[in-house]
Design an enzyme around this catalytic site. Structure first.
Site, mmCIF file in Angstrom:
data_model
loop_
_atom_site.group_PDB
_atom_site.id
_atom_site.type_symbol
_atom_site.label_atom_id
_atom_site.label_comp_id
_atom_site.label_asym_id
_atom_site.label_seq_id
_atom_site.Cartn_x
_atom_site.Cartn_y
_atom_site.Cartn_z
ATOM 1 N N ASP A 218 14.278 -5.882 -4.134
ATOM 2 C CA ASP A 218 14.112 -5.887 -5.593
ATOM 3 C C ASP A 218 12.780 -5.305 -6.061
ATOM 4 O O ASP A 218 12.488 -5.315 -7.258
ATOM 5 C CB ASP A 218 14.346 -7.286 -6.181
ATOM 6 C CG ASP A 218 13.359 -8.318 -5.657
ATOM 7 O OD1 ASP A 218 12.665 -8.032 -4.663
ATOM 8 O OD2 ASP A 218 13.287 -9.412 -6.245
ATOM 9 N N GLU A 303 1.807 -10.378 6.887
ATOM 10 C CA GLU A 303 1.469 -8.984 7.161
ATOM 11 C C GLU A 303 0.427 -8.908 8.280
ATOM 12 O O GLU A 303 0.532 -8.098 9.199
ATOM 13 C CB GLU A 303 0.928 -8.302 5.893
ATOM 14 C CG GLU A 303 1.947 -8.154 4.762
ATOM 15 C CD GLU A 303 2.129 -9.412 3.907
ATOM 16 O OE1 GLU A 303 1.480 -10.438 4.217
ATOM 17 O OE2 GLU A 303 2.918 -9.365 2.950
#
Lengths: 358, 358
Positions: A218, A303
């Protein structure tokens, strides 16, 4: 007989004169003959010349014919090229498919974790229509499910992109509990790791140039982003819009050198940036086969958990624009769809509304 | 002399025999001459034949040469066609630009009202990248502002779409009050009406085929939707996903005939469907110059306020798919971006972060 002889003798002039006439006739005839023979010879020569002229022209004609044939062949080829180009122009997807592995030689592996919800198809359609603008892209979509779904298969097939559809269920301990805020549990971990595994199992080291990018379904991606990070040597970073409570978050840089970070949330993380803000050279992923996202890290460290196994620290990162001030990706979120009126639809069961794919 | 004569007489045979020889020689020479003349004649004929052969071959050669020249010309043309097609393939935008007004002849006027907010650029970029897949589209973007903005101009320019940028501020009485729910006040009314006015002022009746579609900037559009409604004769309708509290809302139909409506919210509205679920033939808009969206209607009646001036009732509507069960547009909403950490960014003023366009 003597009289006859005498008469004959007397008429010797009669014989001689015609003789002279004969001789001159012979001479004339002979010379005529000679002329005629010469004429014939010269005509023969002329005929020969003409015949060789004909041969020469015929050879020229043959050359022309064969050159014409080759032109015809060339024309046919060009015409078929034009036809296939017309197909390509009429159907941009055809173009994309045929440009794959031809122009850039570096494939972008876009890894998209996804999960079933009302807005899933809309989000995937929108992302697929963005990726359709990019050449040499391989879309790896990993569903949070035990098996792949028909809905996602349909989107992938219709996209005409090169794709791989995978699925893996998020383990129970990582599922968000009721009323637990979104950011508490890392999301898409199992799915992204599944995609990394697929790359290691299916892509051969050194055989292919590639770059890996994690693209949630999205977010909003400017199509220009992809070619900017395509030539990532190790790990490249760039700012992301609307993330981390900021207008934009990411590296600050000057002439391509990273000089600092625009980040407020926990700036001491080893790699203080969002999933949408970096790309990794495929070789690095394949060489470091143990590198993966860890699900046991604190929020915001997902990350870093992957990148710590790939590069020493954030000083080793590359940039993709000189000044890191161009925003080409936004961490948008599609609001949850409210389907609260669905129970009140008046419809015969035979309509089978649940079979309509939304 | 007599002796001589006698001798001569005696030698008459000597004369006669050569005479015979002479005569036969003459005959031979003569017939040789005759043959020679015949030979010459036949050779002359042969030469003539050869010369006419040469002429014929030369004519063939000329034909070949001119046909070769025409092939060369054709080749040159094809090559330049291929070159321009290659340009078209390499730059899809070029394709789009050149296909405009060429292939379909019916322009889709996409009217998008928009307003400044953190996610505006992301939403517009995403919509522009969808519209880039469509041929013959004219994007009319109307900002809710006193003047057009540079941010929107940049998106429009970079889109390489045919576009018109307008702006009009929503009048104060239509602005949403604090804590008033979104649906209480109709949104985008002034902007959509501004676009209708622009069409009436700039597009000449009967001169252009067109169809008008209202596309909000954060909805999701499948690129296949546009060609399905391009040939709308008056007003066409189709189901919209994720709207009205339903998975999908819109017409039910059978073999292209509308048989009912899948709608829960106020099904008695004259036109009980969403803004994203219909398209109008341009002529109808231009002919009915007074038709517009009314801002004074009850919630949910905005679509009806325009359509009531264009078609008698909902039985006059067209469908775009046989069974109205294909969802090609979703009423998605982009969640508001939270920029709560922005005040905590540590940055020298010289960095001018506010100049970074997000």
């Amino acid at each position: 007989m003597a009289v006859n002889k005498r008469r004959l003798c007397n008429t010797q002039w009669i014989v001689v004169l015609p003789l002279i006439a004969f001789i001159s006739t012979i001479w004339i005839l002979h010379s005529g003959n000679k002329n005629c023979a010469e004429g014939l010879r010269s005509e023969d020569e002329r005929i020969e010349t003409l015949q060789s002229t004909i041969q020469a022209i015929k050879r020229q004609k043959e050359v022309l014919l064969s050159s014409l044939a080759s032109k015809e062949r060339e024309l046919r080829n060009l015409k078929s090229e034009i036809l296939s180009q017309k197909l390509a122009i009429d159907d941009p997807q055809y173009t994309l498919a045929h440009k794959k592995f031809s122009k850039s030689m570096t494939t972008i592996y876009v890894i998209t974790p996804t999960y079933a919800r009302a807005t899933q198809k809309a989000d995937l359609i929108r992302l697929s229509q963005t990726l359709q603008h990019i050449t040499d892209v391989h879309w790896i979509v990993v569903e949070d499910a035990n098996a792949t779904s028909k809905l996602v298969t349909n989107v992938l097939k219709r996209s005409k992109l090169l794709y791989t559809q995978l699925s893996i269920r998020t383990p129970a301990f990582l599922l968000r509990q009721k009323k637990e805020p979104k950011w508490k549990k890392p999301r898409g971990v199992a799915q992204r790791n599944r995609a990394l595994l697929w790359l290691r199992e299916n892509i051969q080291l050194k055989k292919s140039n590639g770059v890996v990018y994690f693209a949630d379904d999205d977010n909003t991606y400017d199509k220009d982003l992809f070619n900017k990070f395509r030539n990532t040597k190790r790990v490249s970073v760039w700012p992301v819009g609307l993330v981390g409570g900021l207008r934009f978050e990411g590296p600050r840089c000057n002439n391509g050198k990273i000089t600092g970070w625009r980040v407020v949330f926990d700036p001491n993380r080893p790699f203080p940036f969002d999933m949408a803000g970096f790309a990794i050279n495929l070789e690095l992923i394949l060489e470091n086969y143990q590198a993966h996202f860890s699900s046991s890290v604190a929020p915001g460290y997902l990350e870093s958990s992957l990148l710590s196994s790939l590069v020493q620290d954030k000083t080793q990162l590359e940039t993709i624009t000189p000044n890191c001030r161009e925003i080409l990706v936004w961490h948008t979120t599609t609001a949850r769809a409210h389907l609260n009126r669905e129970p009140y639809v008046k419809a015969a069961k035979t309509l089978e509304d649940d079979k309509v794919e939304v």
